[in-house]
Design a protein around this motif. Structure first.
Motif, mmCIF file in Angstrom:
data_model
loop_
_atom_site.group_PDB
_atom_site.id
_atom_site.type_symbol
_atom_site.label_atom_id
_atom_site.label_comp_id
_atom_site.label_asym_id
_atom_site.label_seq_id
_atom_site.Cartn_x
_atom_site.Cartn_y
_atom_site.Cartn_z
ATOM 1 N N ASP A 133 0.824 -1.219 0.000
ATOM 2 C CA ASP A 133 0.000 0.000 0.000
ATOM 3 C C ASP A 133 0.854 1.264 0.000
ATOM 4 N N VAL A 134 1.914 1.232 -0.813
ATOM 5 C CA VAL A 134 2.811 2.387 -0.908
ATOM 6 C C VAL A 134 2.168 3.429 -1.821
ATOM 7 N N ASP A 550 0.107 3.507 6.762
ATOM 8 C CA ASP A 550 -0.195 2.083 6.563
ATOM 9 C C ASP A 550 1.008 1.345 5.987
ATOM 10 N N ALA A 551 1.646 1.944 4.988
ATOM 11 C CA ALA A 551 2.827 1.313 4.388
ATOM 12 C C ALA A 551 3.962 1.241 5.403
ATOM 13 N N TYR A 552 4.158 2.312 6.165
ATOM 14 C CA TYR A 552 5.221 2.322 7.173
ATOM 15 C C TYR A 552 4.982 1.237 8.222
ATOM 16 N N TYR A 553 3.717 1.065 8.616
ATOM 17 C CA TYR A 553 3.403 0.042 9.612
ATOM 18 C C TYR A 553 3.794 -1.340 9.098
ATOM 19 N N ILE A 612 -4.997 -1.609 9.750
ATOM 20 C CA ILE A 612 -4.361 -0.845 8.681
ATOM 21 C C ILE A 612 -5.027 -1.111 7.340
ATOM 22 N N SER A 613 -4.892 -0.166 6.445
ATOM 23 C CA SER A 613 -5.346 -0.316 5.051
ATOM 24 C C SER A 613 -6.795 -0.781 4.962
ATOM 25 N N GLY A 614 -7.611 -0.277 5.870
ATOM 26 C CA GLY A 614 -9.021 -0.610 5.835
ATOM 27 C C GLY A 614 -9.318 -2.083 6.062
#
Length: 946
Positions: A133-134, A550-553, A612-614
Motif C-alpha cells: 500500500d505504498v 499504513d505502508a510504514y506500519y 491498517i489499510s481498511g
C-alpha cells in the motif's frame, strides 16, 4: 502527460506478446492514474494516436517498432539478441499524427515489461504499490528527465530469478482465502505483477494445500495460462516433479490405480501415468521442469544410500523418457540437490553419486542452503562451468528442524550479500530462488535478493558494504518524497537494526534465559537496544505523512517494534524469575512488564490484521512467534511469570553492575567489583515488603563517590557509585567499602580499583581485565594479504560489530605460511595458560573434504591449527547437534590453548579454508561464564572511544 490528458499506450494486437503486454500496460495505466489522477488509454490502432504517445513492444513482435528499427530511427543494437533487455528512446513523428513518442522496445516480452515498469518507478510508483500500500507522490504533470528517457538496460546477471511461496499457513493462506477465495488467478496476477516489477521471472507457487494448475476460477488452468501471458516461467518445488503439485497425488491417485503409495519402487506404473498427465496438462507453457523425487510430504526416500541413488537414476530416466515422448527433451530442466539428495549427488565412500552421471549433463543442478541462510556445498573449480549450469535455493523462511521461523525477516541483507555473492563467484548463475514463506513481511529482503540477482555488478562482490546504501534507496523509494534525508537514514537504521537483532537469534527461540542476567550486563545491554529500536520506530511513525502510515506500519513499524517487544518480553520474564528467586518484590514489577509486553504483541498483530489499510490484510499476520518448545509452533506459549506476596523483608542488593553475583542480604558482603578504568557502577537495592523504607549509604574511603547517600526504597532503587580520580591518584590501586543500611539491616559492597600502567604500551593494544581480552575482529592492528588474497571488513555483519572474510572467494591454504593473516596486540597481566575462543559465522563446509580451518600463532611461534567444524559435521541435518547449535546461536565457536607470560604479545590469526568469516576473538585465563554474545570488547589503547 500534458494539459490534463494522458498519452495513450500503443501495443500491437498482432504481436505474439500482446496478451502479456496488455496486462502490463493496464497496470502501468493504473500507476499513471495513481500519480496524476488521469488514466491513459490503451490503444491497438495507430490511426487513433495523436499528439504524444507511448509505444511498447518487443523486437519482431511489433510492426511499428520493427519499422522504426529498419528506418534507423530507433537504435536497438545494445539489446538485440539478448535476454530481457529494453531500450527507452524518445522518437519524433514515429507515425502520422503523432508528434513524439516514448518508445519502449524489448529484446523479448519480459524486456518490454521491465521497460514499462521502469517508467512506473521513474514516476514514483514502488514495486510494492499493491503489496504494501505504498502511495506515490501526486503530480499533476509528469516531468521525466531526458536522460532517463534514453536508456539501454543491461542483461540480467542470473538467468532465472524468483521466489517460492511456502509455509503458507496460517498467515498467507488465511489472507488469500478471505481476500480472493483461493490461490486463484486473481491472487496470482498480483504475484506475477510484483515479480515483474522487481525484474524477476520465475515462481514456485504455494503448495501445501493449493494446486497451481487446478485452482483457477475461470478454468482449472487459469493460473498457468495467466503466468504464460505475463511471461513468468513456472517451476515446482524441489519435491514436485513434472508439473504436479505435492498435494495432487493423494487426491487423484485412484485415477491411476488402487495404491496411494508415493513410492516409485512399489507403485511405478501409477506414478509414471500421474507424471505423464502433468506433461500433457502443462507441457505447452514455459516451465523450468523439475526432475527427481523425494518422499511423501517433502520427506526423504526410505531406502539405503545405494538403493536411493539407483532409484533416483531410474526415476530420472523415466522422467526424461516421458519428456522425449512429448518433444520436451530440450526444454530447461532442473534437479534440486536438497537435504539428503546432496549425499546422493556426491555419493558415499562405497557408492558413486550422481554428479558424474552424463544423463544430467543437460540439467541445471540446484544446490541449496541449510535452510537458515548458510550455503551447504558449492561447485568445485572444475565443475563451475558445466554446460547446463547451477542454481541456488535460499531461505528467508523455513518450516522444519531444529525449529521453524515463519514470522518476520531474520536474515540481514549483509548475510544475503556475503552468502549469495559467494554463490555467484563460485559459478552459480543460472537459477536463484528464495523461499519467502508468506511473502509479507519480507518486502525488503525480497527486493534485495532479486536486485542482487538482476544486477550483480552493481550490488555483488565488488560492491562490499553497500547494503546500507541499498536500504536507504529502498526507504526513499517507498517514502522518500515526503521525508527529510535524516529521517530516511533513521528508518534505514531501524530496518537494519531489527534484522540484525533477529539475525543473532530468531524471535521464536529467544527465551527468558537467552541473554545473561548476571554476566557482562548482557541482558541490560540487549534490553536497551530493543527499547531504543522500539522508540525509534515510534518516533519516525510520528514523522510519516498520514497517507504513508499504513505502508510504514507494514514495511517498518510492525516488524521492528514487534521483534523488539519479543526480546523485551523475554528479558523481563528472566528478571521476574531472578528476583522472585531472591525474594525481591521487583519480581512483581517485571511480571507486570511481561504482561504489558504480551498485551502489546497481541495489539500489534491485531492492528496489522484488522486496523491498517481498511482491514485489507486480515489474517496475514497470524504466525506464532514466541516461546517455541518444539521444532514447529505446536505448544508455543508466552513466558510465564511469578509474583510474590509482599512481606516485611530486609534491605537487599539485587544487582551490582560488573559483578557475577548480584544478590546480598543481611550483613553479608559482595565480592569486590573492579573494572579497568571504568568510572561508574549501578547498584540496585530492594526490599521484600509492600511498603518501602529509608536507607542511607556511606563509604569507607573518600575516593568512592555516591550519587546520593540517602533515599527511599519502594520496590527497587538504583544508586550510582563512581571513582573520584582526583582523590584516588593516578596509577594508585585501592579498595574500599560501601555500606547501605535501612530496615534494621546493613549490607556491604567491597569496591576495588586495579590499575594497569599504560606507560610505554603501544597503540592498538588490548588490555586484559577480569582475566579476559575480548577483541572485535575488525580492530586488527594489521591485515596482511598473501597469494592475492586479502581480509576485508563486512560492516554491520554478525552478532556484535562486524566481520572479516578473505577475498576473493574460493581460495584455501594448506599451510599458515601461505595464508593471509590478521594481527592483534594484547597485554596480559599474569603468566599461565590462556584459551582463545574464535567466534565465526555459522558457515558450512563448502565441499565434502573442507572445513572452516584456521591457525593461531603468538609472537611468531608455531601456529596452532583448528577447525571451527567438528569431525563429521553435517550442515542442514537437524539430527546433528553441532549444526543445530550453530544455526540457533548464529555462531561457531572454536578454541585453541596457549601458554603466555605476563606482558605484551602479538597474536596472528590465519585463514585457511574458504568461506570462513571471523567476528570476534576472546582470550581468557579462566573459563568464561555463560553469556550469549560473549564479553564486551576490552579497552584498547589509542582509541578515543575507549
Amino acid at each position: 502527460m500534458k494539459e490534463g490528458k494522458a498519452a495513450p499506450i500503443y501495443i500491437d494486437p498482432k504481436g505474439e506478446d500482446y496478451a502479456g503486454l496488455r496486462r502490463a500496460a493496464g497496470s502501468f495505466a493504473a500507476d499513471v492514474h495513481l500519480v496524476t489522477g488521469t488514466q491513459p488509454d490503451i490503444c491497438s490502432e495507430t490511426c487513433k494516436l495523436d499528439g504524444t504517445a507511448v509505444i511498447a513492444g518487443s523486437i519482431g513482435s511489433n510492426e511499428l517498432i520493427d519499422r522504426l528499427i529498419a528506418e534507423g530511427t530507433l537504435d536497438v543494437s545494445g539489446i538485440q539478441g539478448k535476454r530481457e533487455c529494453y531500450r527507452i528512446q524518445m522518437v519524433e513523428r514515429p507515425v502520422a499524427g503523432v508528434e513524439q513518442a516514448l518508445v519502449i522496445a524489448g529484446s523479448d516480452k519480459r524486456g518490454t515489461i521491465y521497460g514499462i515498469y521502469s517508467i512506473s518507478e521513474r514516476i514514483g510508483v514502488s514495486p510494492w504499490v499493491y503489496w504494501a500500500d505504498v502511495v506515490p507522490e501526486k503530480q499533476p504533470l509528469l516531468a521525466i528527465s531526458a536522460s532517463l528517457l534514453n536508456i539501454t538496460s543491461k542483461e540480467p546477471s542470473v538467468k532465472y530469478r524468483g521466489i517460492f511461496l511456502n509455509d503458507d499457513w496460517p498467515s498467507l493462506g488465511s489472507w488469500v482465502t478471505q481476500a480472493f477465495g483461493d490461490f486463484n488467478e486473481e491472487f496470482y496476477d498480483k504475484v506475477f505483477e510484483l515479480i515483474l516489477r522487481l525484474k524477476g521471472n520465475y515462481l514456485w507457487p504455494a503448495m501445501w494445500s493449493a494446486e497451481f494448475s487446478l485452482n483457477g476460477t475461470s478454468s482449472p488452468l487459469a493460473n498457468a495460462r495467466h503466468a504464460e501471458e505475463y511471461g513468468i516461467i513456472m517451476g515446482t518445488s524441489h519435491h514436485e516433479p513434472l508439473f504436479r503439485a505435492g498435494s495432487e497425488w493423494q487426491k487423484v491417485y485412484h485415477q491411476y490405480g488402487t495404491s496411494n503409495l508415493w513410492d516409485f519402487a512399489r507403485n511405478r506404473e501409477a506414478i509414471t501415468a500421474f507424471w505423464e498427465d502433468g506433461i500433457k496438462r502443462n507441457g505447452s507453457f514455459h516451465n523450468l521442469i523439475t526432475l527427481g523425487m523425494r518422499g511423501e510430504a517433502d520427506s526423504a526416500l526410505e531406502g539405503s544410500d545405494r538403493e536411493n541413488i539407483e532409484l533416483l537414476k531410474d526415476i530420472i530416466l523415466t522422467q526424461k523418457a516421458l519428456l522425449k515422448k512429448y518433444h520436451l527433451e530440450h526444454e530447461p530442466q532442473i534437479l534440486a540437490v536438497y537435504k539428503e539428495v546432496e549425499k546422493y549427488w556426491y555419493g558415499t565412500a562405497g557408492v558413486e553419486g550422481l554428479k558424474d552421471w552424463d544423463v544430467l549433463n543437460d540439467v541445471i543442478i540446484l544446490l541449496a542452503d541449510d535452510n537458515f541462510g548458510n550455503l551447504r556445498k558449492i561447485p568445485a573449480a572444475r565443475g563451475q562451468r558445466r554446460g547446463a549450469g547451477w542454481g541456488m535455493y535460499y531461505h528467508f523462511d523455513y518450516h522444519g528442524g531444529p525449529f521453524s521461523y515463519e514470522w518476520v525477516n531474520t536474515i540481514p541483507l549483509e548475510k544475503v550479500w556475503e552468502q549469495m555473492s559467494m554463490a555467484f563467484d563460485y559459478g552459480i548463475r543460472d537459477v536463484w530462488i528464495v523461499n519467502v514463506g508468506d511473502l509479507k513481511p519480507m518486502e525488503l529482503p525480497v527486493s534485495y535478493f532479486l536486485d542482487l540477482a538482476y544486477d550483480f555488478e552493481a550490488w555483488g562482490t565488488n560492491a562490499a558494504n553497500r547494503t546500507g546504501e541499498y536500504t536507504k534507496r529502498w526507504v526513499e523509494q517507498q517514502f522518500g518524497h515526503t521525508l527529510e534525508p535524516g529521517t530516511v537514514e533513521g528508518i534505514a537504521q531501524i530496518l537494519s537494526g531489527y534484522t540484525r537483532m533477529n539475525g543473532r537469534r530468531k524471535p521464536e527461540i529467544v527465551t527468558p534465559a537467552t541473554f545473561s542476567l548476571l554476566h557482562y550486563h548482557e541482558a541490560g545491554r540487549v534490553l536497551k537496544q530493543a527499547a531504543e529500536l522500539e522508540q525509534a520506530a515510534d518516533t519516525f511513525y510520528a514523522l510519516i505523512a498520514e497517507q504513508h502510515k499504513d505502508a510504514y506500519y507494514q514495511l517498518v513499524y510492525y516488524p521492528a517494534a514487534a521483534s523488539a517487544n519479543v526480546v523485551k518480553m523475554n528479558i523481563f520474564a528472566g528478571l521476574n524469575r531472578l528476583y522472585a528467586e531472591r525474594g525481591s518484590v521487583l519480581a512483581n514489577t517485571y511480571a507486570n512488564l511481561v504482561k504489558d509486553a504480551i498485551g502489546r504483541d497481541q495489539h500489534l498483530q491485531k492492528v496489522y490484521n484488522h486496523g491498517i489499510s481498511g482491514g485489507k490484510w486480515q489474517g496475514m499476520m497470524s504466525s506464532a512467534h514466541v516461546g517455541y518448545v518444539h521444532w514447529d509452533a505446536e505448544g508455543w506459549k508466552y513466558p510465564e511469570v511469578s509474583t510474590l506476596a509482599p512481606v516485611d523483608g530486609p534491605l537487599m542488593i539485587v544487582d551490582v553492575e560488573g559483578t557475577e553475583q548480584g544478590y546480598v542480604s543481611g550483613t553479608a558482603s559482595l565480592p569486590a567489583f573492579t573494572n579497568l578504568l571504568k568510572e561508574t557502577y549501578d547498584i540496585t537495592i530492594s526490599n521484600g515488603g509492600e511498603t518501602g523504607f529509608e536507607y542511607q549509604a556511606e563509604c569507607s574511603a573518600d575516593w568512592i563517590r555516591l550519587e546520593q547517600t540517602r533515599g527511599w526504597i519502594d520496590t527497587g532503587t538504583t544508586i550510582q557509585a563512581a571513582v573520584d580520580w582526583d582523590k584516588l591518584g593516578l596509577g594508585e590501586a585501592a579498595s574500599g567499602e560501601i555500606t547501605l543500611s535501612g530496615a534494621g539491616t546493613a549490607v556491604r559492597v567491597k569496591v576495588a580499583v586495579d590499575w594497569t600502567s599504560l606507560q610505554d604500551v603501544p597503540p592498538m593494544t588490548f588490555i586484559e581485565a577480569h582475566q579476559v581480552v575480548s577483541i572485535e575482529a575488525e580492530h586488527a592492528m594489521s591485515r596482511v594479504s598473501r597469494s592475492g588474497v586479502e581480509w576485508r571488513i563486512i560492516g554491520n555483519y554478525g552478532r556484535s560489530l562486524s566481520s572479516l572474510k578473505m577475498f576473493p572467494d574460493g581460495v584455501s591454504f594448506a599451510q599458515p605460511e601461505q595464508a593471509p593473516y590478521l594481527e592483534y596486540r594484547i597485554l596480559v597481566r599474569q603468566d599461565g595458560e590462556y584459551t582463545l575462543t574464535a567466534y565465526i559465522a555459522p558457515t558450512n563446509n563448502l565441499s565434502p573434504a573442507s572445513g572452516l580451518k584456521y591457525a593461531v600463532s603468538l609472537d611468531n611461534g608455531t601456529p596452532v591449527a583448528a577447525d571451527a567444524l567438528p569431525v563429521g559435521y553435517e550442515g542442514g541435518n537437524h539430527d546433528h547437534e553441532p549444526w543445530c547449535r550453530a544455526v540457533m546461536d548464529n555462531i561457531h565457536t572454536s578454541v585453541t590453548s596457549h601458554e603466555l607470560a605476563k606482558g605484551l604479545h602479538t597474536l596472528r590469526f590465519y585463514g585457511l579454508d574458504a568461506g570462513l568469516v571471523l567476528q570476534k576473538l576472546v582470550l581468557s585465563a579462566a573459563p568464561l561464564p555463560y553469556s550469549y554474545l560473549g564479553p564486551e570488547e576490552s579497552f584498547y589503547t589509542g582509541h578515543a572511544g575507549h
